[in-house]
Design an enzyme around this catalytic site. Structure first.
Site, PDB file in Angstrom:
ATOM      1  N   TYR A 478     -86.252 -38.774  -2.703  1.00 28.96           N
ATOM      2  CA  TYR A 478     -85.512 -37.495  -2.833  1.00 28.96           C
ATOM      3  C   TYR A 478     -86.232 -36.571  -4.156  1.00 28.96           C
ATOM      4  CZ  TYR A 478     -82.316 -40.567  -0.802  1.00 28.96           C
ATOM      5  OH  TYR A 478     -81.550 -41.638  -0.258  1.00 28.96           O
ATOM      6  N   HIS A 479     -87.497 -36.516  -4.260  1.00 29.18           N
ATOM      7  CA  HIS A 479     -88.015 -35.732  -5.349  1.00 29.18           C
ATOM      8  C   HIS A 479     -89.097 -34.788  -4.836  1.00 29.18           C
ATOM      9  CE1 HIS A 479     -87.438 -39.673  -7.894  1.00 29.18           C
ATOM     10  NE2 HIS A 479     -86.251 -38.767  -7.781  1.00 29.18           N
ATOM     11  N   PRO A 480     -88.676 -33.870  -3.833  1.00 28.37           N
ATOM     12  CA  PRO A 480     -89.621 -32.793  -3.287  1.00 28.37           C
ATOM     13  C   PRO A 480     -89.897 -31.661  -4.424  1.00 28.37           C
ATOM     14  CG  PRO A 480     -87.620 -32.410  -2.255  1.00 28.37           C
ATOM     15  CD  PRO A 480     -87.611 -33.755  -2.974  1.00 28.37           C
TER      16      PRO A 480
END
Length: 549
Positions: A478-480
């Site tokens: 969850y780190h775009p």
């Protein structure tokens, strides 16, 4: 609200960046600010109670969650990845694990070396400090009176401390503070969680930190929820407002000074392209007239690919599924309501590690999240009984993906292609990291907790077997970032003051402007970027006022 209102600033997106900007820009009572958020208020119990994230993360019903999916990923056996993103005030800070991590000082110094002047660690540090209200007070690297409450975990479980001890037994150093510039080592995460008496143990999302305390008392701040931006309006090379759908009606809000896009790494490039800002050929393919040909819009997508190993355990002081676990959970809810402690206050990912998989590396290349439950497919596949998981992700991936338009429909999801494992170096790092996890899990301190290992992982696996497991199960943590990156080269979308190249009065301020992915979780850096962006905007307004005199 009328069909066309005028404000000094219009901010699109009420997530970590947008909430911060709205609060900071509206500190001037002579300045009017409108914040547009496609989701709701983000203040319901599943958000306020940290453990409630398990009811949001899987995406059922899209509760405060866009619940996006990627294109089929060749590197993951053709699987489509899952991309949960917050859809409410607070954005993904309302549905994340609350982990407060800044990354390594070298990440920011690297930005400056890439030509993003003003973004070195020492230049960013004051903005981290400005945002932070750390439980331990202020010092040379931490803030003590900012809006964002940062605390030690209220009730870390004994198994998480055993994880830290096991890592020490494997000769990894214990770290008391992961946010002082060098994060190599193991320990327990600090979290964005209230530590004051009134809300102790509740999630401190960006909205809870920046908006809730001031929203009712600022007549110059207008916050519109369920307001979906459909297009940035541009006249004579200048952003003049935003078209939106609100209360089932098409409306417009105009901006006297600036429009600020803070939709995140997926929605910000999508809105730019819908507005005619992006790769001209792609825009024409969807029937959109190009206003500015910016080929870098949507490119440079980077994300942390994550691989999970899990075990059952006879220890019941963690999350499990079953009758006894349900009764325990009810007692924990009552405890949390009483004093903000216990298992409902957990971030789930309690144990932390930033480690090198090769001794010659200059920086940690993997991050570990030790989780006090069995996690399988973003909590969408459940396992009876009790267990724990350990995640490993590649911190600085070499692969680059993209965000693109699936159609010209502003209500359609964007196309998302992270290009996971498109660079073989990322797979090699993840294999080394997975082996490192198993060594820690087999250390003496963890032996009292070990039950059955899940997913078919076993001793003496070959690299080919590890590759099979990773391609079959790995997915995002969850780190775009990076899809509107800052810089001066032809593929840069914004300059180092976050102004969109080729358009006046328009900025992008969120995680999408990061030129490279930082070595850690991205929420605290995104809030820092917004704090910095607010100063850029105020300085620009001051220069404009002085020039007009």
């Amino acid at each position: 609200m009328s069909s066309q209102d005028v404000f000094d600033y219009v901010i699109v997106g009420g997530g970590s960046a947008g909430a911060t900007l709205a609060a900071r820009l509206s500190e001037d009572p002579t300045t009017s600010v409108c914040l547009l958020e496609a989701g709701g208020n983000g203040d319901h119990l599943l958000i306020r109670a940290p453990a409630g994230v398990v009811g949001i993360l899987p995406g059922y019903g899209h509760i405060s969650n866009w619940a996006y999916r990627t294109t089929p990923q060749p590197g993951l056996n053709g699987r489509r990845g899952y991309q949960p993103r917050g859809r409410c005030l607070g954005g993904s800070s309302a549905i994340n694990a609350m982990l407060y991590i800044r990354g390594h000082r070298a990440d920011y110094d690297g930005w400056a070396e890439l030509g993003c002047e003003g973004w070195s660690w020492e230049e960013c540090l004051p903005y981290f400090r400005r945002s932070e209200n750390n439980q331990h007070g202020a010092d040379e690297v931490h803030g003590g009176d900012g809006p964002l409450q940062v605390s030690d975990q209220a009730s870390p479980r004994p198994i998480s401390r055993a994880f830290v001890a096991a890592a020490r037994e494997c000769q990894h150093r214990e770290v008391a503070d992961f946010n002082a510039g060098d994060n190599e080592g193991v320990g327990l995460y600090q979290v964005t969680q209230f530590h004051d008496r009134a809300h102790r143990g509740e999630r401190c999302s960006a909205a809870a930190a920046y908006l809730e305390p001031i929203r009712a008392g600022r007549p110059n701040l207008t916050v519109l929820t369920r307001a979906h931006a459909t297009r940035i309006e541009i006249e004579d090379g200048r952003a003049t407002g935003v078209a939106l759908r609100h209360a089932r009606r098409d409306r417009r809000v105009r901006a006297r000074r600036e429009v600020i896009v803070s939709g995140g790494a997926f929605n910000s490039p999508q809105l730019l392209m819908l507005s005619g800002i992006g790769p001209a050929d792609e825009l024409r393919r969807h029937g959109i007239r190009p206003v500015v040909d910016l080929p870098g819009v949507g490119r440079n997508l980077q994300d942390h690919l994550d691989f999970i190993q899990a075990w059952t355990t006879k220890d019941h002081d963690n999350f499990g599924i079953g009758a006894a676990a349900g009764l325990k959970l009810l007692a924990e809810v009552l405890k949390w309501r009483r004093d903000g402690t216990g298992m409902i206050a957990t971030p789930f990912a309690e144990g932390a590690a930033f480690l090198k998989t090769l001794p010659e590396l200059a920086l940690p290349d993997v991050q570990l999240h030790f989780v006090i439950s069995i996690v399988d497919d973003h909590a969408r596949k459940l396992h009876m009984g009790h267990g724990y998981s350990c995640h490993v992700c590649t911190l600085r991936p070499h692969g680059r993906g993209e965000v693109f338009l699936e159609s010209a429909n502003p209500f359609a999801a964007p196309g998302i292609d992270p290009a996971y494992l498109s660079d073989p170096r990322d797979l090699a790092t993840l294999i080394r990291g997975a082996k490192l996890v198993r060594r820690i899990m087999q250390a003496p301190a963890m032996r009292p907790y070990v039950g059955r290992e899940l997913f078919g992982v076993h001793d003496d696996m070959t690299d080919a077997e590890w590759e099979h497991h990773i391609r079959a199960r790995a997915d995002t943590i969850y780190h775009p970032v990076g899809t509107c990156r800052m810089g001066h080269d032809p593929l840069a979308v914004v300059d180092p003051q976050l102004r969109v190249h080729g358009i006046d009065g328009l900025r992008v301020i969120d995680a999408s402007v990061m030129p490279t992915l930082i070595g850690g979780n991205t929420n605290a850096p995104t809030i820092m970027i917004a704090e910095r962006g607010a100063d850029f905007i105020r300085a620009g307004a001051m220069r404009h006022a002085m020039a007009a005199e």
